[in-house]
Design a protein around this motif. Structure first.
Motif, PDB file in Angstrom:
ATOM      1  N   THR A  54      10.844 -26.566  35.862  1.00  0.00           N
ATOM      2  CA  THR A  54      10.100 -25.309  35.828  1.00  0.00           C
ATOM      3  C   THR A  54       9.047 -25.286  36.931  1.00  0.00           C
ATOM      4  N   ALA A  55       8.346 -26.405  37.123  1.00  0.00           N
ATOM      5  CA  ALA A  55       7.328 -26.492  38.168  1.00  0.00           C
ATOM      6  C   ALA A  55       7.960 -26.371  39.553  1.00  0.00           C
ATOM      7  N   VAL A  56       9.051 -27.068  39.764  1.00  0.00           N
ATOM      8  CA  VAL A  56       9.746 -27.015  41.056  1.00  0.00           C
ATOM      9  C   VAL A  56      10.260 -25.606  41.318  1.00  0.00           C
ATOM     10  N   ASN A  57      10.804 -24.969  40.305  1.00  0.00           N
ATOM     11  CA  ASN A  57      11.317 -23.603  40.446  1.00  0.00           C
ATOM     12  C   ASN A  57      10.189 -22.654  40.845  1.00  0.00           C
ATOM     13  N   GLY A  58       9.012 -22.814  40.241  1.00  0.00           N
ATOM     14  CA  GLY A  58       7.857 -21.997  40.590  1.00  0.00           C
ATOM     15  C   GLY A  58       7.407 -22.203  42.026  1.00  0.00           C
ATOM     16  N   VAL A  59       7.422 -23.450  42.467  1.00  0.00           N
ATOM     17  CA  VAL A  59       7.038 -23.766  43.844  1.00  0.00           C
ATOM     18  C   VAL A  59       8.038 -23.149  44.822  1.00  0.00           C
ATOM     19  N   LEU A  60       9.328 -23.272  44.538  1.00  0.00           N
ATOM     20  CA  LEU A  60      10.347 -22.682  45.409  1.00  0.00           C
ATOM     21  C   LEU A  60      10.185 -21.165  45.493  1.00  0.00           C
ATOM     22  N   ASP A  61       9.934 -20.520  44.350  1.00  0.00           N
ATOM     23  CA  ASP A  61       9.711 -19.071  44.350  1.00  0.00           C
ATOM     24  C   ASP A  61       8.539 -18.713  45.247  1.00  0.00           C
ATOM     25  N   ALA A  62       7.449 -19.474  45.155  1.00  0.00           N
ATOM     26  CA  ALA A  62       6.263 -19.214  45.964  1.00  0.00           C
ATOM     27  C   ALA A  62       6.547 -19.433  47.451  1.00  0.00           C
ATOM     28  N   VAL A  63       7.255 -20.506  47.782  1.00  0.00           N
ATOM     29  CA  VAL A  63       7.583 -20.805  49.184  1.00  0.00           C
ATOM     30  C   VAL A  63       8.441 -19.685  49.770  1.00  0.00           C
TER      31      VAL A  63
ATOM     32  N   VAL B  26      16.867 -27.585  42.608  1.00  0.00           N
ATOM     33  CA  VAL B  26      15.694 -27.694  41.731  1.00  0.00           C
ATOM     34  C   VAL B  26      15.772 -28.974  40.903  1.00  0.00           C
ATOM     35  N   ALA B  27      16.943 -29.267  40.350  1.00  0.00           N
ATOM     36  CA  ALA B  27      17.109 -30.474  39.536  1.00  0.00           C
ATOM     37  C   ALA B  27      16.886 -31.736  40.369  1.00  0.00           C
ATOM     38  N   ALA B  28      17.429 -31.762  41.593  1.00  0.00           N
ATOM     39  CA  ALA B  28      17.283 -32.941  42.448  1.00  0.00           C
ATOM     40  C   ALA B  28      15.826 -33.156  42.863  1.00  0.00           C
ATOM     41  N   VAL B  29      15.135 -32.088  43.230  1.00  0.00           N
ATOM     42  CA  VAL B  29      13.727 -32.203  43.636  1.00  0.00           C
ATOM     43  C   VAL B  29      12.866 -32.625  42.453  1.00  0.00           C
ATOM     44  N   ALA B  30      13.131 -32.060  41.282  1.00  0.00           N
ATOM     45  CA  ALA B  30      12.359 -32.415  40.085  1.00  0.00           C
ATOM     46  C   ALA B  30      12.525 -33.896  39.758  1.00  0.00           C
ATOM     47  N   GLU B  31      13.746 -34.394  39.870  1.00  0.00           N
ATOM     48  CA  GLU B  31      13.994 -35.813  39.585  1.00  0.00           C
ATOM     49  C   GLU B  31      13.307 -36.700  40.614  1.00  0.00           C
ATOM     50  N   LYS B  32      13.428 -36.344  41.888  1.00  0.00           N
ATOM     51  CA  LYS B  32      12.841 -37.147  42.966  1.00  0.00           C
ATOM     52  C   LYS B  32      11.314 -37.145  42.897  1.00  0.00           C
ATOM     53  N   ALA B  33      10.721 -36.000  42.537  1.00  0.00           N
ATOM     54  CA  ALA B  33       9.266 -35.883  42.487  1.00  0.00           C
ATOM     55  C   ALA B  33       8.690 -36.291  41.142  1.00  0.00           C
ATOM     56  N   GLY B  34       9.533 -36.495  40.136  1.00  0.00           N
ATOM     57  CA  GLY B  34       9.056 -36.876  38.816  1.00  0.00           C
ATOM     58  C   GLY B  34       8.287 -35.757  38.129  1.00  0.00           C
ATOM     59  N   THR B  35       8.748 -34.529  38.318  1.00  0.00           N
ATOM     60  CA  THR B  35       8.095 -33.373  37.711  1.00  0.00           C
ATOM     61  C   THR B  35       9.139 -32.505  37.011  1.00  0.00           C
ATOM     62  N   SER B  36       8.695 -31.442  36.387  1.00  0.00           N
ATOM     63  CA  SER B  36       9.621 -30.596  35.635  1.00  0.00           C
ATOM     64  C   SER B  36      10.356 -29.623  36.555  1.00  0.00           C
TER      65      SER B  36
END
Length: 94
Positions: free
Chosen positions: A21-30, A9-19
């Motif tokens: 929390t947002a990445v965690n929500g997307v992963l939960d949905a996926v 989650v931390a790596a994706v958030a950094e790479k995508a320039g987003t929070s």
């Protein structure tokens, strides 16, 4: 070496320039969609990366390792993951 969920989650958030929390929500949905779709018998394909599908296992006879007694193992389901061409190419690079 393995990456756990929080590191992912931390790596994706950094790479995508987003929070995170947002990445965690997307992963939960996926993962929720993966679980729902695969449990219905639908195949999920992300071209070039991976495919996920439910497989059927036939009933079979097994053996209890402690007693040596034959036992019936009922039919069931499993999950099959197949790597796509882009993932295989990334792994083959050194």
């Amino acid at each position: 070496m393995a990456i756990n969920r929080s590191e992912l989650v931390a790596a994706v958030a950094e790479k995508a320039g987003t929070s995170q929390t947002a990445v965690n929500g997307v992963l939960d949905a996926v993962f929720d969609i993966f679980a729902t779709s695969v449990s219905k018998g639908e195949k999920i394909t992300i071209p070039g990366w991976l495919a996920v599908e439910r497989t059927d296992r036939a009933a079979r006879t097994g053996r209890n390792p402690q007693t040596g007694e034959s036992i019936q193992i009922p039919a069931g389901h499993s999950v099959k993951l197949t790597a796509g061409s882009k993932l295989k190419a990334a792994v083959s690079k050194k």
